[in-house]
Design an enzyme around this catalytic site. Structure first.
Site, PDB file in Angstrom:
ATOM      1  N   ASP A 162      26.100  16.870  37.025  1.00 39.56           N
ATOM      2  CA  ASP A 162      25.620  15.501  36.981  1.00 39.56           C
ATOM      3  C   ASP A 162      25.121  15.043  38.356  1.00 39.56           C
ATOM      4  OD1 ASP A 162      25.020  13.022  35.869  1.00 39.56           O
ATOM      5  OD2 ASP A 162      27.004  12.215  36.278  1.00 39.56           O
ATOM      6  N   ILE A 163      24.317  15.870  39.003  1.00 42.25           N
ATOM      7  CA  ILE A 163      23.744  15.497  40.296  1.00 42.25           C
ATOM      8  C   ILE A 163      22.376  14.908  40.031  1.00 42.25           C
ATOM      9  CG2 ILE A 163      22.917  16.339  42.523  1.00 42.25           C
ATOM     10  CD1 ILE A 163      25.076  18.516  42.320  1.00 42.25           C
TER      11      ILE A 163
END
Length: 75
Positions: free
Chosen positions: A72-73
């Site tokens: 989830d970057i």
């Protein structure tokens, strides 16, 4: 618990109760993505610092025999 990096929050303990079993637990300090988006402009040196720190963390996480992947970057 085995992670040891200056830019990763240290995990002290884990426990489960019925109240938080299905709830997401956030670490105080806010979301870096939201913090950056709330500012009109960021100086290039600030952006370079954020990106450099992030790359160091990703490199550290990928250095394990079984790499740790973060899914989830945001850009």
């Amino acid at each position: 618990r085995r992670l040891d990096h200056e830019n990763i929050v240290k995990l002290i303990d884990v426990y489960e109760t019925e109240i938080v079993r299905d709830a997401a637990v956030n670490v105080p300090g806010g979301n870096l993505y939201d913090k950056i988006r709330s500012q009109d402009k960021l100086h290039e040196s600030v952006v370079k610092t954020y990106v450099t720190d992030l790359v160091k963390v990703i490199k550290y996480l990928h250095s394990f025999k079984e790499p740790i992947l973060h899914r989830d970057i945001k850009p």
